[in-house]
Design a protein around this motif. Structure first.
Motif, PDB file in Angstrom:
ATOM      1  N   CYS A 136      62.744  68.292  45.665  1.00 41.93           N
ATOM      2  CA  CYS A 136      63.044  69.366  44.729  1.00 41.93           C
ATOM      3  C   CYS A 136      62.558  70.681  45.328  1.00 41.93           C
ATOM      4  CB  CYS A 136      62.393  69.112  43.372  1.00 41.93           C
ATOM      5  SG  CYS A 136      60.598  68.881  43.434  1.00 41.93           S
ATOM      6  N   ALA A 137      62.953  71.775  44.683  1.00 42.75           N
ATOM      7  CA  ALA A 137      62.682  73.104  45.233  1.00 42.75           C
ATOM      8  C   ALA A 137      61.253  73.537  44.959  1.00 42.75           C
ATOM      9  CB  ALA A 137      63.660  74.107  44.635  1.00 42.75           C
ATOM     10  N   ALA A 138      60.701  74.272  45.917  1.00 40.96           N
ATOM     11  CA  ALA A 138      59.397  74.897  45.722  1.00 40.96           C
ATOM     12  C   ALA A 138      59.571  76.149  44.867  1.00 40.96           C
ATOM     13  CB  ALA A 138      58.790  75.267  47.077  1.00 40.96           C
ATOM     14  N   ASN A 168      35.092  84.756  36.570  1.00 39.32           N
ATOM     15  CA  ASN A 168      35.071  83.316  36.865  1.00 39.32           C
ATOM     16  C   ASN A 168      36.408  82.605  36.655  1.00 39.32           C
ATOM     17  OD1 ASN A 168      35.307  83.288  34.099  1.00 39.32           O
ATOM     18  ND2 ASN A 168      33.324  82.314  33.717  1.00 39.32           N
ATOM     19  N   SER A 169      37.473  83.345  36.334  1.00 41.84           N
ATOM     20  CA  SER A 169      38.771  82.717  36.086  1.00 41.84           C
ATOM     21  C   SER A 169      39.885  83.559  36.689  1.00 41.84           C
ATOM     22  CB  SER A 169      39.020  82.562  34.574  1.00 41.84           C
ATOM     23  OG  SER A 169      38.021  81.788  33.968  1.00 41.84           O
ATOM     24  N   VAL A 170      41.037  82.929  36.908  1.00 39.73           N
ATOM     25  CA  VAL A 170      42.236  83.642  37.338  1.00 39.73           C
ATOM     26  C   VAL A 170      43.420  83.090  36.545  1.00 39.73           C
ATOM     27  CG1 VAL A 170      41.437  84.174  39.676  1.00 39.73           C
ATOM     28  CG2 VAL A 170      42.669  82.030  39.241  1.00 39.73           C
ATOM     29  N   ARG A 171      44.432  83.927  36.394  1.00 47.84           N
ATOM     30  CA  ARG A 171      45.666  83.501  35.753  1.00 47.84           C
ATOM     31  C   ARG A 171      46.712  83.218  36.833  1.00 47.84           C
ATOM     32  NH1 ARG A 171      47.085  84.006  30.876  1.00 47.84           N
ATOM     33  NH2 ARG A 171      45.627  85.699  30.461  1.00 47.84           N
ATOM     34  N   ILE A 172      47.372  82.067  36.727  1.00 53.69           N
ATOM     35  CA  ILE A 172      48.397  81.669  37.680  1.00 53.69           C
ATOM     36  C   ILE A 172      49.774  81.947  37.074  1.00 53.69           C
ATOM     37  CG2 ILE A 172      49.314  79.776  39.057  1.00 53.69           C
ATOM     38  CD1 ILE A 172      46.462  80.476  39.793  1.00 53.69           C
ATOM     39  N   ASP A 173      50.654  82.548  37.853  1.00 58.82           N
ATOM     40  CA  ASP A 173      52.027  82.759  37.408  1.00 58.82           C
ATOM     41  C   ASP A 173      52.951  82.313  38.529  1.00 58.82           C
ATOM     42  OD1 ASP A 173      54.108  83.482  35.760  1.00 58.82           O
ATOM     43  OD2 ASP A 173      54.163  85.542  36.481  1.00 58.82           O
ATOM     44  N   TRP A 174      54.033  81.634  38.176  1.00 57.52           N
ATOM     45  CA  TRP A 174      54.936  81.122  39.202  1.00 57.52           C
ATOM     46  C   TRP A 174      56.319  80.925  38.617  1.00 57.52           C
ATOM     47  CZ3 TRP A 174      51.845  78.336  36.141  1.00 57.52           C
ATOM     48  CH2 TRP A 174      52.319  77.163  35.585  1.00 57.52           C
ATOM     49  N   ASP A 175      57.280  80.701  39.498  1.00 57.18           N
ATOM     50  CA  ASP A 175      58.650  80.447  39.088  1.00 57.18           C
ATOM     51  C   ASP A 175      58.765  79.057  38.480  1.00 57.18           C
ATOM     52  OD1 ASP A 175      61.393  79.265  41.055  1.00 57.18           O
ATOM     53  OD2 ASP A 175      61.470  80.026  39.010  1.00 57.18           O
ATOM     54  N   LYS A 176      59.095  78.993  37.188  1.00 54.87           N
ATOM     55  CA  LYS A 176      59.210  77.711  36.496  1.00 54.87           C
ATOM     56  C   LYS A 176      60.661  77.266  36.349  1.00 54.87           C
ATOM     57  CE  LYS A 176      55.118  78.795  33.691  1.00 54.87           C
ATOM     58  NZ  LYS A 176      54.961  80.187  34.090  1.00 54.87           N
ATOM     59  N   SER A 177      61.613  78.156  36.660  1.00 58.47           N
ATOM     60  CA  SER A 177      63.015  77.852  36.346  1.00 58.47           C
ATOM     61  C   SER A 177      63.605  76.768  37.238  1.00 58.47           C
ATOM     62  CB  SER A 177      63.858  79.124  36.468  1.00 58.47           C
ATOM     63  OG  SER A 177      63.873  79.608  37.802  1.00 58.47           O
ATOM     64  N   SER A 178      63.106  76.619  38.459  1.00 57.70           N
ATOM     65  CA  SER A 178      63.701  75.638  39.368  1.00 57.70           C
ATOM     66  C   SER A 178      62.867  74.370  39.492  1.00 57.70           C
ATOM     67  CB  SER A 178      63.867  76.259  40.764  1.00 57.70           C
ATOM     68  OG  SER A 178      62.607  76.658  41.286  1.00 57.70           O
ATOM     69  N   GLY A 179      61.853  74.225  38.645  1.00 53.80           N
ATOM     70  CA  GLY A 179      60.959  73.087  38.773  1.00 53.80           C
ATOM     71  C   GLY A 179      61.340  71.927  37.878  1.00 53.80           C
ATOM     72  N   THR A 180      60.463  70.926  37.853  1.00 53.24           N
ATOM     73  CA  THR A 180      60.681  69.721  37.061  1.00 53.24           C
ATOM     74  C   THR A 180      59.802  69.699  35.822  1.00 53.24           C
ATOM     75  OG1 THR A 180      58.976  68.549  38.311  1.00 53.24           O
ATOM     76  CG2 THR A 180      61.242  68.422  39.142  1.00 53.24           C
ATOM     77  N   GLY A 181      59.011  70.744  35.621  1.00 57.73           N
ATOM     78  CA  GLY A 181      58.060  70.779  34.517  1.00 57.73           C
ATOM     79  C   GLY A 181      56.666  70.364  34.918  1.00 57.73           C
ATOM     80  N   ALA A 182      56.449  70.077  36.205  1.00 55.70           N
ATOM     81  CA  ALA A 182      55.130  69.663  36.686  1.00 55.70           C
ATOM     82  C   ALA A 182      54.887  70.256  38.071  1.00 55.70           C
ATOM     83  CB  ALA A 182      55.022  68.144  36.735  1.00 55.70           C
ATOM     84  N   ASP A 225      41.629  80.808  48.580  1.00 57.07           N
ATOM     85  CA  ASP A 225      43.055  80.661  48.850  1.00 57.07           C
ATOM     86  C   ASP A 225      43.652  79.737  47.796  1.00 57.07           C
ATOM     87  OD1 ASP A 225      43.068  80.663  52.514  1.00 57.07           O
ATOM     88  OD2 ASP A 225      43.232  82.293  51.045  1.00 57.07           O
ATOM     89  N   PHE A 226      44.902  80.012  47.389  1.00 52.73           N
ATOM     90  CA  PHE A 226      45.609  79.190  46.416  1.00 52.73           C
ATOM     91  C   PHE A 226      46.968  78.790  46.965  1.00 52.73           C
ATOM     92  CE2 PHE A 226      42.524  81.439  43.933  1.00 52.73           C
ATOM     93  CZ  PHE A 226      42.213  80.617  42.864  1.00 52.73           C
ATOM     94  N   TYR A 227      47.369  77.541  46.709  1.00 54.64           N
ATOM     95  CA  TYR A 227      48.699  77.039  47.052  1.00 54.64           C
ATOM     96  C   TYR A 227      49.320  76.425  45.794  1.00 54.64           C
ATOM     97  CZ  TYR A 227      47.302  77.092  52.039  1.00 54.64           C
ATOM     98  OH  TYR A 227      46.890  77.441  53.284  1.00 54.64           O
ATOM     99  N   ILE A 228      50.644  76.320  45.796  1.00 54.03           N
ATOM    100  CA  ILE A 228      51.354  75.637  44.715  1.00 54.03           C
ATOM    101  C   ILE A 228      52.516  74.848  45.295  1.00 54.03           C
ATOM    102  CG2 ILE A 228      52.946  77.540  44.225  1.00 54.03           C
ATOM    103  CD1 ILE A 228      52.730  76.807  41.250  1.00 54.03           C
ATOM    104  N   ARG A 229      52.853  73.719  44.664  1.00 56.42           N
ATOM    105  CA  ARG A 229      54.056  72.979  45.008  1.00 56.42           C
ATOM    106  C   ARG A 229      54.588  72.295  43.754  1.00 56.42           C
ATOM    107  NH1 ARG A 229      52.182  67.612  48.507  1.00 56.42           N
ATOM    108  NH2 ARG A 229      50.765  66.706  46.961  1.00 56.42           N
ATOM    109  N   THR A 230      55.864  71.986  43.752  1.00 55.23           N
ATOM    110  CA  THR A 230      56.499  71.302  42.634  1.00 55.23           C
ATOM    111  C   THR A 230      56.294  69.802  42.758  1.00 55.23           C
ATOM    112  OG1 THR A 230      58.207  73.007  42.585  1.00 55.23           O
ATOM    113  CG2 THR A 230      58.665  70.981  41.373  1.00 55.23           C
ATOM    114  N   ARG A 231      55.939  69.170  41.653  1.00 53.94           N
ATOM    115  CA  ARG A 231      55.874  67.704  41.604  1.00 53.94           C
ATOM    116  C   ARG A 231      57.247  67.190  41.189  1.00 53.94           C
ATOM    117  NH1 ARG A 231      51.338  65.969  37.648  1.00 53.94           N
ATOM    118  NH2 ARG A 231      51.984  63.922  38.408  1.00 53.94           N
ATOM    119  N   CYS A 232      57.926  66.545  42.134  1.00 58.13           N
ATOM    120  CA  CYS A 232      59.278  66.062  41.885  1.00 58.13           C
ATOM    121  C   CYS A 232      59.224  64.680  41.239  1.00 58.13           C
ATOM    122  CB  CYS A 232      60.057  65.991  43.203  1.00 58.13           C
ATOM    123  SG  CYS A 232      59.873  67.455  44.256  1.00 58.13           S
TER     124      CYS A 232
END
Length: 354
Positions: free
Chosen positions: A38-40, A53-67, A104-111
């Motif tokens: 699936c797409a990243a 002590n916290s950060v807010r994460i924002d990312w593209d949710k439209s092409s994901g699987t919901g996870a 450093d932060f990374y993200i990936r889609t769980r297919c």
């Protein structure tokens, strides 16, 4: 050592070696031959530190699987050695950080079927990546004189050369709709059915191999359909005045099951979020027991310095639900990380389902 003993020893040693290798965990970044199913996310950003002590994460949710998976660690860490957090559509915050440490932060889609997309990152707090900027000021308006046509418009960023429209019956899945292209500020879609509601998405084309996220859905109501939404609540006895538009997502999930997600915002950017399972029955009062079997979830969000407040208990009653509308009553209590407490009472909503 006689020949028979030597052969037995060699067999046991070989079995141990192969078994050990098969049970060994695989670094997800080093497994370059792992299929990408699936797409990243096409965009990914991390806010500056919140309360240190916290950060807010924002990312593209439209092409994901919901996870999705977030992995983070000290600047320069190797993928596979960081801290992994599972995110859903409603996730947003990561806490327990130290503002004086570089991360450093990374993200990936769980297919599906245990596969993953490629990793996106690294980025640090206060930064983001986007391969092609999203269009803004998106509108989709049905013609008053010809209800079988609608005009779609948007504003492209400087890197956008053209744009695409994708549309279909309300609630359609992106990728299954009809698509049109345009290099002009507007695009007319035709062949609509006057009595049916449609969703519209748009995206920018930056070059032949680079597109933005799909932005939407923008709903085109059926002719004569009411799109008036109302929302009311008291927050610690003070009226929560929604400034609209109320966001209604009929394709959300709650505990991995289908749901409808309602978000209302006031003039101070305070937000009340209600996620309602499709299994919620009209006329039944449901209570939050903080269990995966709960059929609803509330969130009350306030800007700094108190940030997010999560529900601790509450009640929801659906009073009406049709294919185009949902009404209900609610109350709940919320407490944030600093133990600030808010009571949200006398809540009612009456919203159109796109």
């Amino acid at each position: 050592m006689n020949a028979n003993k030597f052969i037995l020893f060699l067999a046991l040693f070989t079995t141990f070696i192969f078994t050990s290798c098969e049970d060994e965990p695989i670094d997800p970044l080093s497994a370059t031959d792992q299929p990408v199913a699936c797409a990243a996310p096409l965009s990914f950003s991390v806010s500056p530190f919140i309360n240190g002590n916290s950060v807010r994460i924002d990312w593209d949710k439209s092409s994901g699987t919901g996870a999705w998976e977030i992995q983070y660690g000290i600047d320069g860490f190797a993928i596979g050695t960081g801290t992994t957090v599972n995110f859903s559509n409603t996730s947003s915050l990561i806490g327990g950080l130290v503002a004086t440490i570089n991360y450093d932060f990374y993200i990936r889609t769980r297919c599906n079927d245990g596969y993953y997309s490629n990793w996106v990152g690294p980025i640090s707090p206060g930064s983001g990546v986007s391969s092609c900027a999203n269009p803004t000021n998106v509108t989709a308006v049905r013609s008053a004189t010809d209800p079988t046509t609608a005009t779609v418009s948007c504003t492209l960023a400087a890197d956008g050369n053209s744009w695409q429209v994708q549309y279909g019956p309300a609630g359609f899945t992106v990728g299954s709709g009809a698509q049109l292209s345009s290099s002009l500020p507007t695009r007319i879609i035709s062949g609509l059915i006057a009595t049916e509601s449609y969703d519209v998405y748009v995206r920018s084309n930056c070059d032949a191999n680079q597109n933005s996220n799909w932005v939407g859905p923008i709903n085109i109501p059926a002719t004569g359909a009411s799109n008036d939404n109302t929302f009311f609540a008291l927050v610690d006895g003070v009226e929560f005045v929604d400034v609209g538009p109320i966001s209604v997502n009929p394709n959300a999930t709650l505990n991995s099951a289908p749901s409808i997600y309602i978000i209302a915002t006031d003039a101070q950017n305070n937000v009340i979020e209600i996620n309602i399972s499709n299994d919620a029955v009209v006329g039944t009062e449901y209570f939050n027991n903080n269990l995966p079997t709960d059929l609803f979830r509330f969130v009350y969000f306030r800007p700094l310095p108190t940030e997010l407040e999560v529900d601790t208990d509450g009640s929801l009653t659906i009073t009406e639900r049709t294919g185009t509308r949902i009404k209900g009553m609610f109350y709940f209590s919320a407490t944030d990380a600093l133990n600030n407490h808010s009571d949200i009472t006398s809540g009612t909503f009456d919203v159109a389902i796109p």
